[in-house]
Design a protein around this motif. Structure first.
Motif, PDB file in Angstrom:
ATOM      1  N   PRO A 121       0.822  -1.217   0.000  1.00  0.00           N
ATOM      2  CA  PRO A 121       0.000   0.000   0.000  1.00  0.00           C
ATOM      3  C   PRO A 121       0.857   1.270   0.000  1.00  0.00           C
ATOM      4  O   PRO A 121       0.528   2.243  -0.674  1.00  0.00           O
ATOM      5  CB  PRO A 121      -0.806  -0.106   1.303  1.00  0.00           C
ATOM      6  N   LEU A 122       1.961   1.232   0.761  1.00  0.00           N
ATOM      7  CA  LEU A 122       2.827   2.412   0.813  1.00  0.00           C
ATOM      8  C   LEU A 122       3.379   2.725  -0.572  1.00  0.00           C
ATOM      9  O   LEU A 122       3.509   3.894  -0.958  1.00  0.00           O
ATOM     10  CB  LEU A 122       3.988   2.179   1.791  1.00  0.00           C
ATOM     11  N   CYS A 124       1.960   2.127  -3.392  1.00  0.00           N
ATOM     12  CA  CYS A 124       0.925   2.797  -4.196  1.00  0.00           C
ATOM     13  C   CYS A 124       1.003   4.307  -3.954  1.00  0.00           C
ATOM     14  O   CYS A 124       0.878   5.106  -4.889  1.00  0.00           O
ATOM     15  CB  CYS A 124      -0.467   2.296  -3.818  1.00  0.00           C
ATOM     16  N   GLY A 125       1.207   4.696  -2.694  1.00  0.00           N
ATOM     17  CA  GLY A 125       1.297   6.120  -2.374  1.00  0.00           C
ATOM     18  C   GLY A 125       2.547   6.759  -2.947  1.00  0.00           C
ATOM     19  O   GLY A 125       2.506   7.875  -3.475  1.00  0.00           O
ATOM     20  N   GLU A 155      -5.213  -5.802  -2.485  1.00  0.00           N
ATOM     21  CA  GLU A 155      -5.853  -4.486  -2.637  1.00  0.00           C
ATOM     22  C   GLU A 155      -4.935  -3.535  -3.399  1.00  0.00           C
ATOM     23  O   GLU A 155      -5.397  -2.721  -4.205  1.00  0.00           O
ATOM     24  CB  GLU A 155      -6.152  -3.877  -1.265  1.00  0.00           C
ATOM     25  N   SER A 156      -3.642  -3.649  -3.128  1.00  0.00           N
ATOM     26  CA  SER A 156      -2.703  -2.718  -3.761  1.00  0.00           C
ATOM     27  C   SER A 156      -2.540  -3.010  -5.245  1.00  0.00           C
ATOM     28  O   SER A 156      -2.401  -2.093  -6.054  1.00  0.00           O
ATOM     29  CB  SER A 156      -1.346  -2.781  -3.060  1.00  0.00           C
ATOM     30  N   LEU A 159      -5.561  -1.337  -6.617  1.00  0.00           N
ATOM     31  CA  LEU A 159      -5.519   0.134  -6.570  1.00  0.00           C
ATOM     32  C   LEU A 159      -4.519   0.689  -7.581  1.00  0.00           C
ATOM     33  O   LEU A 159      -4.808   1.652  -8.296  1.00  0.00           O
ATOM     34  CB  LEU A 159      -5.166   0.606  -5.150  1.00  0.00           C
ATOM     35  N   TRP A 163      -5.604   3.170 -10.555  1.00  0.00           N
ATOM     36  CA  TRP A 163      -5.007   4.512 -10.669  1.00  0.00           C
ATOM     37  C   TRP A 163      -3.890   4.559 -11.728  1.00  0.00           C
ATOM     38  O   TRP A 163      -3.278   5.597 -11.910  1.00  0.00           O
ATOM     39  CB  TRP A 163      -4.465   4.959  -9.315  1.00  0.00           C
TER      40      TRP A 163
ATOM     41  N   MET B  27      -8.333  11.848  -1.160  1.00  0.00           N
ATOM     42  CA  MET B  27      -8.688  10.527  -1.652  1.00  0.00           C
ATOM     43  C   MET B  27      -9.664   9.854  -0.702  1.00  0.00           C
ATOM     44  O   MET B  27      -9.689  10.161   0.496  1.00  0.00           O
ATOM     45  CB  MET B  27      -7.441   9.663  -1.862  1.00  0.00           C
ATOM     46  N   LEU B  65      -9.268  11.979  -5.694  1.00  0.00           N
ATOM     47  CA  LEU B  65      -9.187  10.611  -6.185  1.00  0.00           C
ATOM     48  C   LEU B  65     -10.207   9.711  -5.518  1.00  0.00           C
ATOM     49  O   LEU B  65     -10.129   9.455  -4.317  1.00  0.00           O
ATOM     50  CB  LEU B  65      -7.778  10.066  -5.919  1.00  0.00           C
ATOM     51  N   THR B  67     -11.512   6.178  -4.637  1.00  0.00           N
ATOM     52  CA  THR B  67     -10.787   4.923  -4.426  1.00  0.00           C
ATOM     53  C   THR B  67     -11.757   3.763  -4.531  1.00  0.00           C
ATOM     54  O   THR B  67     -12.959   3.939  -4.327  1.00  0.00           O
ATOM     55  CB  THR B  67     -10.159   4.881  -3.021  1.00  0.00           C
ATOM     56  N   PRO B  68     -11.235   2.579  -4.829  1.00  0.00           N
ATOM     57  CA  PRO B  68     -12.074   1.396  -4.622  1.00  0.00           C
ATOM     58  C   PRO B  68     -12.376   1.263  -3.121  1.00  0.00           C
ATOM     59  O   PRO B  68     -11.738   1.931  -2.301  1.00  0.00           O
ATOM     60  CB  PRO B  68     -11.199   0.241  -5.103  1.00  0.00           C
ATOM     61  N   THR B  70     -11.445  -0.215  -0.597  1.00  0.00           N
ATOM     62  CA  THR B  70     -10.339  -1.018  -0.075  1.00  0.00           C
ATOM     63  C   THR B  70      -9.527  -0.116   0.851  1.00  0.00           C
ATOM     64  O   THR B  70      -8.548   0.489   0.452  1.00  0.00           O
ATOM     65  CB  THR B  70      -9.441  -1.523  -1.217  1.00  0.00           C
ATOM     66  N   GLU B  71      -9.973  -0.023   2.099  1.00  0.00           N
ATOM     67  CA  GLU B  71      -9.396   0.948   3.021  1.00  0.00           C
ATOM     68  C   GLU B  71      -7.911   0.719   3.254  1.00  0.00           C
ATOM     69  O   GLU B  71      -7.133   1.665   3.368  1.00  0.00           O
ATOM     70  CB  GLU B  71     -10.142   0.919   4.359  1.00  0.00           C
ATOM     71  N   ALA B  72      -7.501  -0.544   3.346  1.00  0.00           N
ATOM     72  CA  ALA B  72      -6.093  -0.807   3.671  1.00  0.00           C
ATOM     73  C   ALA B  72      -5.185  -0.234   2.593  1.00  0.00           C
ATOM     74  O   ALA B  72      -4.176   0.397   2.886  1.00  0.00           O
ATOM     75  CB  ALA B  72      -5.857  -2.307   3.819  1.00  0.00           C
ATOM     76  N   SER B  73      -5.540  -0.439   1.324  1.00  0.00           N
ATOM     77  CA  SER B  73      -4.628   0.014   0.274  1.00  0.00           C
ATOM     78  C   SER B  73      -4.625   1.520   0.157  1.00  0.00           C
ATOM     79  O   SER B  73      -3.567   2.125   0.016  1.00  0.00           O
ATOM     80  CB  SER B  73      -4.982  -0.634  -1.063  1.00  0.00           C
ATOM     81  N   TYR B  74      -5.781   2.176   0.263  1.00  0.00           N
ATOM     82  CA  TYR B  74      -5.706   3.623   0.025  1.00  0.00           C
ATOM     83  C   TYR B  74      -5.262   4.406   1.250  1.00  0.00           C
ATOM     84  O   TYR B  74      -4.621   5.435   1.119  1.00  0.00           O
ATOM     85  CB  TYR B  74      -6.981   4.187  -0.626  1.00  0.00           C
ATOM     86  N   GLY B  76      -3.062   3.164   3.318  1.00  0.00           N
ATOM     87  CA  GLY B  76      -1.617   2.919   3.216  1.00  0.00           C
ATOM     88  C   GLY B  76      -0.993   3.771   2.126  1.00  0.00           C
ATOM     89  O   GLY B  76       0.101   4.321   2.297  1.00  0.00           O
ATOM     90  N   ALA B  77      -1.686   3.899   1.001  1.00  0.00           N
ATOM     91  CA  ALA B  77      -1.177   4.741  -0.077  1.00  0.00           C
ATOM     92  C   ALA B  77      -1.066   6.187   0.379  1.00  0.00           C
ATOM     93  O   ALA B  77      -0.098   6.892   0.047  1.00  0.00           O
ATOM     94  CB  ALA B  77      -2.087   4.637  -1.306  1.00  0.00           C
TER      95      ALA B  77
END
Lengths: 321, 342, 376
Positions: A121-122, A124-125, A155-156, A159, A163, B27, B65, B67-68, B70-74, B76-77
């Motif tokens: 996930p990080l 992705c950011g 999930e990543s 995502l 994106w 986001m 933005l 997001t889907p 998917t709380e963990a991924s965004y 974390g993003a």
């Protein structure tokens, strides 16, 4: 594929540094002088080095609990890493992170990570930052076969595809998530998982530097060109236990010996480069000896370095509070 | 200066900061809404309760933005983006969903700076709705600020009014640490005078909304309004209360709480979160430890019971602290008589 | 039937809708005379002594200390000694029921003139424009760090027969945070443009502190527009200024650091209410507010002294001038009022700090009004 001599020498030096660093930690850990626990990357060096050979300082990587190799390949200060693992104030994290949290954001190293599946996930950011700040950079998540099953990773993958991020997901598949085999824990294939997210899939033998270098080059170029994320599946063997002190009773007695014999990226590299006349054995010997000296010095320096002070306990929880 | 709702105040804070700093991005799930829908309408929702409405239209898909789910991924993003040069404001919709992404907040964003020896800055804001009162039941109504307050490395903001929300959110966006910004969903239509210009309210400085001599009330978020109402009622009977709105539970303005308790000698804490290990227990412990001699009566806590938030209106009403319960708690500490030593 | 006088929540200034009974100065049963201070009333800006409207015995304290009540609400009852308790009770009951009825009927006529934003050459100024009549308008110019609410105890008295304009200077209150070069001359120039924008050709100009210097600048550059000058603790008459206040005001960003700075403004620090501090903090939190103040301070008070000497304006100005100063002013010393032309009356108010228009509102209003009536 022609690889420039300086890249070959640099890559060999990085792989040898990782090997020497980890072997030395294996020895030192047994003395009881190293606090906490360490997870060694021996046997997997070509993966980190072959991938990072295509990255500049402004590119970003996120690593795992088995992160020393990624850090060294990305250019994190080796002496600072050793001091960190010894819990010294001269460590890259001033003795406050330890083996599992070595990070150097100035070098695009977003941290080793104590949480399995913490990195994707990080990344992705970080990839979003590269995209929006128009740095031309890519962000690379190293994660293991164990982490490939984490929701965060899946999930990543989604995502990053949604994106269309300049992200590279490097699945370092060493066959074990802790003490459980990937053949048990991973349903389906990594290839099908990539396909499931509409993501280009690449794979290679992680004990062959040249294979990793070539495949990673293609994968990273794809992501960097703005076409979206990719998955790079690297097949590896772990030479030590999950952590130091792991008796590895879950592995057949000859599995590691076989890997050391048949899948040693360093000896394969030497054979290939000297055999093809790309490098001379003496140059590699020089690197071996220089690295040995350097790691010895790093260990001695770490042991002699000051411990953190009492005020370090309260420092750097916040930028301001 | 004009009357603005809590919702408008937050929208304006986001808009002004996004205009000021191109690194600020938004986001979350349906912060615009409508992407990929068959109507072709974008900015269909502007957030599930319309708080981010219009921002997509002004700032476009790169900075707002969707997001889907998917709380963990965004989340974390958002943490990863914050550590690498952006200043994301991520919306978690309902704070209850933190169960899906606590790792990214607790183990990642909150700890980067410390674990990395001070080398990281993580200017991340996570906005989320909290609070009971909408019949949203157990998974959409919790007041989870104590969970975040417990985690070193996070700052936690619980605004009590539109004016407070705008200034505190701008402060949060400009802050270089990860900030959890919690909005009580029942308050979105509350209105008050809010400056049109951007302004900041510093963290860790409590606001005294009433000053009195008899009892100190410490209240959080929506409970501040309840405490003020109780104080007004009690004043008619000559009981004068100080009401403290700490604004942020981390950092907490302990000094102001202790000063006020030193003046009044009585303390009632009003906290919408579940009673065990919540802000009420935290403040009570602080005062018991630091201001024991000043106390003329036992500390009283007004909180919900230790149950999930119930659905039925009648039960939810019983669950939430209200003005009457606050008033009763104040009267009880005023009526306290110390036991005489034999 | 005995004479019973209700004591009600007073209205200090048009903006006041409610007040808090900060404290009673006399006990129930005490005999009080008309004009005697019987209670302290705290408004959103300042705490004021409340003078008894009549003589008699304070029979009841209806409002408790600390209670906040709307303007007009019953806070106490005054009566002759012989009035029975039953009569008092009946009076209270009747008053309260009548008051709550009127309360629900709404009080649209009591709504204060809300400040509005006026565009002056592309700069937005917050202006409170109240009053009407044949008298020449009055322009009120506040000081450094102040805003138009500094005049809340003066506006309605002055507005009895004329327009009264109070506004926030650039860099202050709800006005633009662009202050130009920050000099009194620049601030006077935009003030003159504001008068033009409002269609006011000529006005009585009252300036407080830095607003006094701006008023003097206005008289120098636009003598035709200034009918009279009311200078309250004005800057511009001497070099000295308390820079601890100026610097403290600029840097204080929290209530706890601002409170002691504001205490320098008044003779009695208890006059500084929590709401007053909060109001100023709210202004200081606005983006650009601090830079605006810094620019003005640097332009007006470089090297710890006032830069502009405006005494000579008084020698040439032909209209009436008066100077009002608090003897206990800790920001600008009243010594600066010495040596002015003999024709200029100087009133020094005892036990008064830098805010006479708030601390001694009644006296200041009387002094200002006397000039208004004497001037065509």
């Amino acid at each position: 594929m022609q690889i420039a001599r300086d890249i070959l020498l640099h890559s060999y030096r990085s792989m040898r540094t990782i090997r020497e660093f980890e072997e030395r930690l294996h020895t030192e850990f047994a003395t009881g002088e190293i606090p906490g626990f360490v997870h060694l990357y021996c046997g997997e060096e070509a993966s980190a080095v072959g991938v990072c050979a295509h990255l500049g300082e402004s590119d970003t990587i996120a690593s795992t609990h088995r992160g020393h190799g990624h850090c060294i390949a990305k250019g994190v200060d080796v002496e600072g890493m050793m001091a960190e693992i010894y819990g010294r104030s001269t460590g890259v994290c001033r003795g406050k992170g330890g083996s599992m949290h070595i990070a150097d954001l100035a070098r695009g190293m977003l941290g080793a990570n104590g949480i399995v599946g913490g990195g994707p996930p990080l990344i992705c950011g970080a990839a979003l930052s590269h995209k929006l700040l128009k740095t031309d950079g890519v962000a690379v998540a190293f994660y293991g076969d164990g982490a490939s099953n984490e929701g965060t990773t899946l999930e990543s993958l989604n995502l990053a595809s949604v994106w269309k991020l300049p992200a590279v997901f490097v699945c370092e598949d060493n066959g074990y998530g802790e003490a459980t085999g990937a053949s048990y824990a991973c349903a389906g294939t990594q290839k099908d998982r990539a396909a499931g997210f509409g993501m280009p899939y690449f794979e290679c033998d992680g004990s062959d530097f040249f294979a990793v270098y070539e495949t990673a080059g293609e994968a990273i170029a794809h992501a960097r060109s703005g076409k979206g994320p990719v998955m790079l599946h690297v097949h590896l063997a772990r030479w030590y236990g999950h952590f130091e002190g792991d008796a590895m009773s879950y592995r057949a007695s000859d599995e590691v010996a076989q890997a050391r014999k048949d899948h040693d990226c360093l000896s394969a590299f030497r054979t290939r480069t000297t055999g093809a006349g790309l490098l001379e054995g003496a140059s590699l010997d020089d690197i071996d000896s220089a690295v040995r000296t350097r790691i010895e010095a790093a260990v001695q320096a770490a042991k002699a370095a000051p411990l953190p002070e009492q005020e370090d306990l309260m420092r750097d929880v916040y930028v301001s509070y | 200066m004009s009357k603005k709702s809590f919702r408008q105040a937050i929208n304006e804070a986001l808009r002004q900061e996004m205009r000021r700093d191109p690194r600020v991005i938004l986001m979350g799930e349906d912060v615009a809404g409508g992407q990929g829908g068959s109507s072709g309408v974008t900015d269909a929702w502007g957030g599930v309760l319309g708080v981010t409405k219009g921002l997509y239209t002004e700032f476009g898909p790169e900075r707002v933005l969707d997001t889907p789910i998917t709380e963990a991924s965004y989340i974390g993003a958002a943490a990863g983006a914050a550590a690498t040069g952006l200043r994301p404001v991520a919306e978690l919709m309902f704070v209850d969903f933190v169960g899906c992404c606590l790792d990214q907040i607790m183990n990642q964003a909150a700890k980067f700076r410390y674990m990395f020896g001070g080398k990281a800055r993580t200017p991340l804001v996570i906005r989320a709705m909290y609070g009971a009162g909408f019949n949203a039941a157990a998974q959409h109504s919790q007041a989870l600020y104590p969970i975040f307050t417990h985690i070193p490395g996070l700052k936690v903001v619980v605004p009590s009014s539109p004016y407070e929300a705008k200034g505190l959110l701008i402060e949060a966006i400009r802050d270089d640490d990860p900030v959890i910004f919690l909005e009580n969903k029942v308050m979105y239509d509350d209105e008050e005078e809010v400056p049109d210009e951007a302004y900041t309210i510093p963290f860790g400085e409590a606001n005294l909304t009433r000053e009195g001599n008899d009892v100190t009330l410490v209240a959080f978020g929506r409970m501040v309004g309840f405490a003020n109402e109780a104080a007004d009622r009690l004043a008619k009977d000559g009981i004068s209360c100080t009401v403290i709105d700490p604004r942020t539970t981390s950092p907490l303005d302990s000094a102001t709480i202790l000063d006020c308790v030193a003046d009044t000698g009585r303390l009632v804490i009003v906290d919408e979160s579940s009673p065990r290990c919540n802000m009420a227990t935290d403040v009570a412990a602080l005062v018991a430890e630091e201001a024991f001699d000043a106390l003329k009566a036992p500390i009283r806590r007004v909180t919900p019971p230790h149950t999930p938030v119930p659905f039925a209106t009648v039960l939810e009403k019983l669950y939430l602290p209200d003005v009457g319960r606050i008033e009763a708690a104040v009267r009880s500490v005023m009526g306290y008589k110390a036991r005489q030593e034999a | 039937m005995s004479v019973i006088t209700p004591i009600t929540m007073p209205k200090f200034g048009l903006a006041m809708t409610e007040g808090k009974l900060a404290g009673w100065s006399v006990a129930p049963g005490s005999t009080v005379s008309a004009g005697q201070e019987i209670a302290d009333i705290e408004t959103s800006k300042i705490t004021n002594g409340y003078e008894s409207p009549a003589s008699g015995v304070l029979r009841r304290q209806v409002a408790a200390e600390g209670e906040t009540l709307p303007v007009g609400a019953l806070i106490g009852v005054l009566a002759e000694g012989g009035t029975s308790d039953a009569e008092i009770d009946a009076f209270i009951e009747q008053f309260q029921s009548a008051f709550s009825d009127s309360d629900t009927q709404g009080d649209a006529d009591a709504a204060p003139a809300r400040p509005v934003l006026v565009d002056v050459d592309g700069l937005s100024l917050q202006v409170q424009d109240m009053g009407q009549g044949n008298g020449l308008p009055v322009l009120l110019i506040h000081g450094f760090g102040g805003d138009l609410t500094n005049w809340l105890l003066n506006q309605d008295v002055l507005a009895a027969q004329r327009r009264v304009i109070a506004f926030d200077l650039p860099g202050h209150g709800g006005s633009t945070k662009q202050v130009g070069d920050g000099t009194p001359a620049a601030l006077a120039a935009i003030t003159a443009r504001l008068l033009e924008t409002l269609g006011i050709a000529r006005a009585h100009v009252v300036g407080h502190s830095l607003g006094g210097a701006i008023a003097l600048e206005l008289a120098r550059t636009h003598p035709d527009r200034v009918a009279s000058l009311g200078l309250i603790a004005p800057a511009g008459l001497g070099p000295d200024i308390n820079m601890a206040f100026i610097e403290g005001f600029i840097t204080a960003d929290r209530r706890k650091t601002l409170e002691p700075v504001l205490a320098l403004l008044v003779n009695d620090p208890s006059l500084i209410t929590r709401n007053m501090v909060e109001g100023i903090i709210r202004f200081k939190r606005l983006d650009g507010a601090r830079q605006g103040l810094e620019t003005i301070a640097a332009a007006c008070f470089p090297n710890g002294q006032q830069k502009d000497a405006l005494r000579d304006v008084l020698a040439s100005f032909s209209g009436p001038v008066q100077v009002i100063w608090g003897e206990a002013d800790q920001i600008l010393s009243p010594a600066a009022a010495q040596g002015l032309p003999a024709s200029i009356p100087v009133t020094l108010l005892p036990q008064t700090g830098h805010m006479p228009q708030m601390e001694k509102a009644t006296q200041v209003n009387d002094l200002l009004v006397s000039v208004l009536h004497d001037t065509p």
